[in-house]
Design a protein around this motif. Sequence first.
Motif, PDB file in Angstrom:
ATOM      1  N   ASN A   5       1.225  -1.353  -0.151  1.00 22.89           N
ATOM      2  CA  ASN A   5      -0.108  -0.221   0.250  1.00 22.89           C
ATOM      3  C   ASN A   5       0.932   2.091   0.346  1.00 22.89           C
ATOM      4  O   ASN A   5       1.448   1.318   1.306  1.00 22.89           O
ATOM      5  CB  ASN A   5      -0.748   0.145   0.996  1.00 22.89           C
ATOM      6  CG  ASN A   5      -1.652   0.820   1.329  1.00 22.89           C
ATOM      7  OD1 ASN A   5      -1.983   1.988   1.133  1.00 22.89           O
ATOM      8  ND2 ASN A   5      -2.813   0.946   2.409  1.00 22.89           N
ATOM      9  N   ALA A   6       1.353   1.794  -1.756  1.00 22.61           N
ATOM     10  CA  ALA A   6       1.774   3.380  -1.267  1.00 22.61           C
ATOM     11  C   ALA A   6       1.799   4.387  -0.400  1.00 22.61           C
ATOM     12  O   ALA A   6       1.948   4.845  -0.296  1.00 22.61           O
ATOM     13  CB  ALA A   6       1.856   2.989  -2.513  1.00 22.61           C
ATOM     14  N   GLN A   7       0.602   4.420  -0.464  1.00 25.34           N
ATOM     15  CA  GLN A   7      -0.332   5.493   0.268  1.00 25.34           C
ATOM     16  C   GLN A   7      -0.380   5.569   1.777  1.00 25.34           C
ATOM     17  O   GLN A   7       0.177   6.335   1.852  1.00 25.34           O
ATOM     18  CB  GLN A   7      -2.095   4.971  -0.176  1.00 25.34           C
ATOM     19  CG  GLN A   7      -1.602   6.591  -0.995  1.00 25.34           C
ATOM     20  CD  GLN A   7      -1.579   5.291  -2.655  1.00 25.34           C
ATOM     21  OE1 GLN A   7      -2.167   4.108  -2.674  1.00 25.34           O
ATOM     22  NE2 GLN A   7      -1.170   6.164  -3.661  1.00 25.34           N
ATOM     23  N   ASP A   8      -0.429   4.160   1.946  1.00 27.94           N
ATOM     24  CA  ASP A   8      -0.107   4.139   3.343  1.00 27.94           C
ATOM     25  C   ASP A   8       1.094   2.817   3.837  1.00 27.94           C
ATOM     26  O   ASP A   8       0.676   1.332   4.304  1.00 27.94           O
ATOM     27  CB  ASP A   8      -1.193   3.923   4.706  1.00 27.94           C
ATOM     28  CG  ASP A   8      -1.396   3.442   5.684  1.00 27.94           C
ATOM     29  OD1 ASP A   8      -0.287   3.815   6.367  1.00 27.94           O
ATOM     30  OD2 ASP A   8      -2.962   3.431   6.296  1.00 27.94           O
ATOM     31  N   LEU A   9       2.044   3.504   4.520  1.00 24.85           N
ATOM     32  CA  LEU A   9       3.594   2.255   4.897  1.00 24.85           C
ATOM     33  C   LEU A   9       3.262   1.849   5.699  1.00 24.85           C
ATOM     34  O   LEU A   9       3.501   0.199   6.022  1.00 24.85           O
ATOM     35  CB  LEU A   9       4.569   2.820   4.753  1.00 24.85           C
ATOM     36  CG  LEU A   9       4.826   2.872   3.076  1.00 24.85           C
ATOM     37  CD1 LEU A   9       6.547   4.321   3.129  1.00 24.85           C
ATOM     38  CD2 LEU A   9       5.009   2.246   2.156  1.00 24.85           C
ATOM     39  N   ASP A  10       2.179   1.898   6.819  1.00 27.32           N
ATOM     40  CA  ASP A  10       2.069   1.997   8.049  1.00 27.32           C
ATOM     41  C   ASP A  10       1.240   0.602   8.509  1.00 27.32           C
ATOM     42  O   ASP A  10       1.491  -0.088   8.804  1.00 27.32           O
ATOM     43  CB  ASP A  10       1.577   2.885   9.257  1.00 27.32           C
ATOM     44  CG  ASP A  10       2.627   3.756   9.209  1.00 27.32           C
ATOM     45  OD1 ASP A  10       3.929   3.303   9.497  1.00 27.32           O
ATOM     46  OD2 ASP A  10       2.297   4.805   9.365  1.00 27.32           O
ATOM     47  N   ASP A  11       0.287   0.045   7.180  1.00 27.34           N
ATOM     48  CA  ASP A  11      -0.795  -0.215   6.773  1.00 27.34           C
ATOM     49  C   ASP A  11      -0.302  -1.735   6.765  1.00 27.34           C
ATOM     50  O   ASP A  11      -0.597  -2.594   6.909  1.00 27.34           O
ATOM     51  CB  ASP A  11      -1.891   0.266   6.322  1.00 27.34           C
ATOM     52  CG  ASP A  11      -3.024  -0.960   6.033  1.00 27.34           C
ATOM     53  OD1 ASP A  11      -3.617  -1.526   6.704  1.00 27.34           O
ATOM     54  OD2 ASP A  11      -3.240  -1.179   4.295  1.00 27.34           O
ATOM     55  N   THR A  12       0.809  -1.306   5.282  1.00 27.48           N
ATOM     56  CA  THR A  12       1.926  -2.637   4.748  1.00 27.48           C
ATOM     57  C   THR A  12       2.226  -2.933   5.953  1.00 27.48           C
ATOM     58  O   THR A  12       2.135  -4.207   5.650  1.00 27.48           O
ATOM     59  CB  THR A  12       2.578  -2.123   3.720  1.00 27.48           C
ATOM     60  OG1 THR A  12       1.321  -1.086   2.725  1.00 27.48           O
ATOM     61  CG2 THR A  12       3.075  -3.229   2.649  1.00 27.48           C
ATOM     62  N   SER A  13       2.585  -2.506   6.850  1.00 30.70           N
ATOM     63  CA  SER A  13       4.076  -3.206   7.743  1.00 30.70           C
ATOM     64  C   SER A  13       3.212  -3.894   8.462  1.00 30.70           C
ATOM     65  O   SER A  13       3.172  -4.807   9.571  1.00 30.70           O
ATOM     66  CB  SER A  13       4.606  -2.354   8.557  1.00 30.70           C
ATOM     67  OG  SER A  13       5.970  -1.796   7.394  1.00 30.70           O
ATOM     68  N   ARG A  14       1.633  -3.171   9.016  1.00 36.64           N
ATOM     69  CA  ARG A  14       1.016  -4.415  10.087  1.00 36.64           C
ATOM     70  C   ARG A  14       0.641  -5.427   9.323  1.00 36.64           C
ATOM     71  O   ARG A  14       0.522  -6.038  10.522  1.00 36.64           O
ATOM     72  CB  ARG A  14      -0.479  -3.069  10.228  1.00 36.64           C
ATOM     73  CG  ARG A  14       0.004  -1.993  10.923  1.00 36.64           C
ATOM     74  CD  ARG A  14      -1.195  -1.494  11.971  1.00 36.64           C
ATOM     75  NE  ARG A  14      -1.810  -0.951  11.169  1.00 36.64           N
ATOM     76  CZ  ARG A  14      -1.892   0.835  10.065  1.00 36.64           C
ATOM     77  NH1 ARG A  14      -1.399   0.808  11.283  1.00 36.64           N
ATOM     78  NH2 ARG A  14      -2.526   1.245   9.778  1.00 36.64           N
ATOM     79  N   ARG A  15       0.210  -5.261   8.316  1.00 32.81           N
ATOM     80  CA  ARG A  15      -0.564  -6.293   7.593  1.00 32.81           C
ATOM     81  C   ARG A  15       1.534  -7.941   7.493  1.00 32.81           C
ATOM     82  O   ARG A  15       0.305  -8.966   7.395  1.00 32.81           O
ATOM     83  CB  ARG A  15      -1.062  -6.106   6.357  1.00 32.81           C
ATOM     84  CG  ARG A  15      -2.599  -5.864   6.706  1.00 32.81           C
ATOM     85  CD  ARG A  15      -2.865  -5.778   4.961  1.00 32.81           C
ATOM     86  NE  ARG A  15      -2.816  -3.902   4.859  1.00 32.81           N
ATOM     87  CZ  ARG A  15      -1.806  -4.527   3.685  1.00 32.81           C
ATOM     88  NH1 ARG A  15      -2.568  -5.690   2.800  1.00 32.81           N
ATOM     89  NH2 ARG A  15      -1.531  -3.567   2.915  1.00 32.81           N
ATOM     90  N   ILE A  16       2.437  -7.277   6.912  1.00 32.67           N
ATOM     91  CA  ILE A  16       2.827  -7.701   6.970  1.00 32.67           C
ATOM     92  C   ILE A  16       4.010  -8.221   8.046  1.00 32.67           C
ATOM     93  O   ILE A  16       3.609  -9.769   8.415  1.00 32.67           O
ATOM     94  CB  ILE A  16       4.467  -7.174   6.270  1.00 32.67           C
ATOM     95  CG1 ILE A  16       3.814  -6.489   5.344  1.00 32.67           C
ATOM     96  CG2 ILE A  16       5.485  -7.597   6.459  1.00 32.67           C
ATOM     97  CD1 ILE A  16       5.323  -6.008   4.433  1.00 32.67           C
TER      98      ILE A  16
END
Length: 398
Positions: free
Chosen positions: A190-201
Amino acid sequence: MFGKGSTSYEVQSRREGRWNIQGAFTDQEASLSCARSLLAAGGVEEVKVIKYRTLAGLSLETVILHKKAPEVKSKPLMLGGTAEGAPVCRTLEDLRGFESRVVIGRLLRVFLDRLRITPTELLHSWPHFRKLDEQGALLSAAIHATARHHADLHGTVVATRVKELRRLVDAAAAEARDFLAERKNLPAFNAQDLDDTSRRIDLAVGEEAHDTLFLSLLTLHLVEGGTLAGKLDLLLDLIDDDTSPRHLILLDGVMADALGSADTLKELLGPQPSLFMGLCALVDALYGRDPDPVVPQPTVALSRVCDLTLRGRAPLCRIVLIDRLRQTLLTDQPLDRRDAKAEGALIQDLTQRLKGPDDQPLGGAPVAKALERRMVRHRQAILREQGMHHIADQLSGA
């Protein structure tokens, strides 16, 4: 009885496996000439000229020319530099680390620039690993060069070190292959929300495996950038004032990878009338100085990177840019090709420009030494022009 009918000619070419119509003609010689010109210009795999004739309500097609472009065997790629500074990697984390990537970028520079990828993309992409394997002995040459460097520096056994490095490279390739096979079941980037990307990772693979998966997903996102400069733009777009340190560290590393390409840095500096002007533009940007009206300004992207380095948010980019400055000073390329006699004055000018508010040169002793070596070469050239070769040789050992 049936009349003359009509005749036309169509020229087709094949590029990247797809046929396209290049033109329609009523004259046969003109169509043949067009087809031959396409072959001669290159960039096409084969050409056809098709003759269409209508007669008594019937349409007849005849291929009057069908030629394939001669296969051009490209020369095998060579190593782009030495393994100087290569760390002794024992783990995959070591292999993917910044110091290791700097050396990978130097050794495989020609290959990386041809594919327009960074060392990070190579280490996280199975298709790129496969293309590297297709280059014949290039990967083996890089591994052996690194093993010999370790043997010279640390006294290790070359054959043993080659096996260890090969094992690490194979492990990295295997992980990249597994990622490609499993990516449909993994979180999206999610290029618009890196924090969201990391939470899901973190939920999917745990915090320990976060960085590897984040960078693997990031490499897929970077494909949209095309060139290394384009990828740098994408990386900069991911950074704002709220970007967390966790992500800044990773993004800084990949941006530093892109800046390791001399061609990319040249593009980012923009059109410069001389090497001297290009170096001045880079130094001023790294210091954050007000624009000098005499010096053409670098691109917005490079200015943004330098602004990040000034704020301490891209330390690895700063290291790479200063090292590129040092390496450029060590080359034989004159500071101004239009006026070779101005070399001495330009070196002195550059020496002053490199000084910061503390009167110390940007990059410290390594850059100062590179400047000194350039000045010595300049003085030697003057002495040799005057026939004083012996004095010039003595100067080199001073």
